[in-house]
Design an enzyme around this catalytic site. Structure first.
Site, short mmCIF file in Angstrom:
data_model
loop_
_atom_site.label_atom_id
_atom_site.label_comp_id
_atom_site.label_asym_id
_atom_site.label_seq_id
_atom_site.Cartn_x
_atom_site.Cartn_y
_atom_site.Cartn_z
N GLY A 18 0.80 -1.22 0.00
CA GLY A 18 0.00 0.00 0.00
C GLY A 18 0.83 1.26 0.00
CG MET A 19 1.74 3.01 2.95
SD MET A 19 2.00 3.19 4.73
CE MET A 19 3.09 4.60 4.79
CG ASP A 135 3.44 -5.79 8.58
OD1 ASP A 135 2.36 -6.30 8.94
OD2 ASP A 135 3.67 -5.46 7.41
#
Length: 315
Positions: A18-19, A135
């Site tokens: 996503g980033m 994560d």
């Protein structure tokens, strides 16, 4: 092909998030393949992640462990007009992620436990340096011919630090977030241990300890009910099932440390892992497990007898 700073030649995109996006690249100065992670620029100058990513890269670069994909360099690129794009240059770990392997179903329990023992050893090295990964998930665990490599310390943070993200936003993957992370509490090693518990559960069963069809449903279910116990798995030592259950405890104080988890899991499969010499939380464990006490004693003895940066443990 693009070249960053006249040095890193981007060859093939191998991952998209996503980033960020990750590229297989070639370091023209040191004549070696590397992985380059490009971080997407923010919407305006206030969103620029350069300083944060530089700090995270410095933290990750301190880690030297056989189960950690090492960080080589940090820089910025002018790929976007007028906006610096930060990038991190990392060791290129050749292999397939645990996520890919789990698409075919659960792993043999011996393989699952061995993989998670090495993940726990990598986390122990990070926690000894005061770094929380935040994560831990199958997509960030690479299975290579030389063993496990834990990837992407790109959102790692110093233990006890409040998340710099805006209120209401939490970095990480919902299924692997500890309960306190959902409440935006400061990051601690115990949060990584919750994620390790989910990882072990998933590796053994090929499903999460919660049943939900969507991310929002998952978050709702997690707040209303405890994780499901592990199903019976032929041959799985009871101590491993107990460790998995302890990692998934709501109370962070009841979760085992990464050091103890690495030692317990390694002993269960007669394996060898490398753990840091310091054992700051080895004895603050669940008192009901004899394996916990034995692992803490074994770690203490190793620290007393071995002079060096790390000590192999296991049989």
């Amino acid at each position: 092909m693009r070249t960053l700073d006249g040095r890193y030649q981007l060859e093939q995109r191998i991952g998209v998030g996503g980033m960020s996006e990750v590229w297989r690249a070639y370091d023209q100065v040191l004549d070696r393949p590397v992985a380059v992670k490009l971080i997407s620029p923010g919407r305006d100058e206030q969103d620029s992640p350069v300083d944060r990513i530089r700090a995270e890269a410095r933290s990750a670069a301190r880690l030297e462990h056989p189960n950690v994909a090492s960080v080589h360099d940090f820089g910025t690129s002018s790929t976007w007009p007028g906006r610096p794009v930060p990038y991190i240059v990392m060791e290129l770990a050749e292999g397939e992620t645990l996520a890919v392997h789990l698409r075919a179903g659960p792993l043999d329990w011996r393989i699952a436990v061995r993989v998670c023992a090495e993940v726990a050893a990598a986390l122990a090295a990070a926690h000894a340096e005061g770094i929380v990964h935040r994560d831990v998930k199958p997509a960030n665990v690479m299975l290579t011919p030389a063993g496990v490599k834990v990837l992407d310390f790109g959102i790692a943070i110093a233990a006890g630090t409040l998340d710099p993200m805006p209120t209401g936003m939490v970095l990480g993957t919902p299924a692997y977030l500890a309960p306190e992370q959902l409440d935006e509490a400061p990051a601690t090693p115990a949060a990584d241990m919750y994620a390790l518990g989910v990882l072990l559960y998933y590796s053994l069963t090929a499903r999460l300890p919660y049943r939900a069809a969507t991310a929002s449903e998952l978050l709702s279910v997690r707040r209303r009910q405890p994780p499901e116990p592990l199903p019976d798995i032929a041959g799985l030592p009871a101590e491993v099932a107990e460790l998995c259950h302890s990692c998934l405890a709501d109370d962070p104080e009841q979760r085992p440390s990464s050091l103890v988890a690495a030692l317990l899991l390694a002993e269960a499969v007669d394996a060898r892992v490398y753990v840091p010499m310091t054992i700051p939380t080895a004895r603050r464990q669940v008192p009901t497990s004899p394996w916990t006490e034995r692992a803490a004693a074994e770690a203490t003895e190793a620290v007393a007898l071995v002079d060096g940066p790390s000590v192999p443990s296991g049989r």
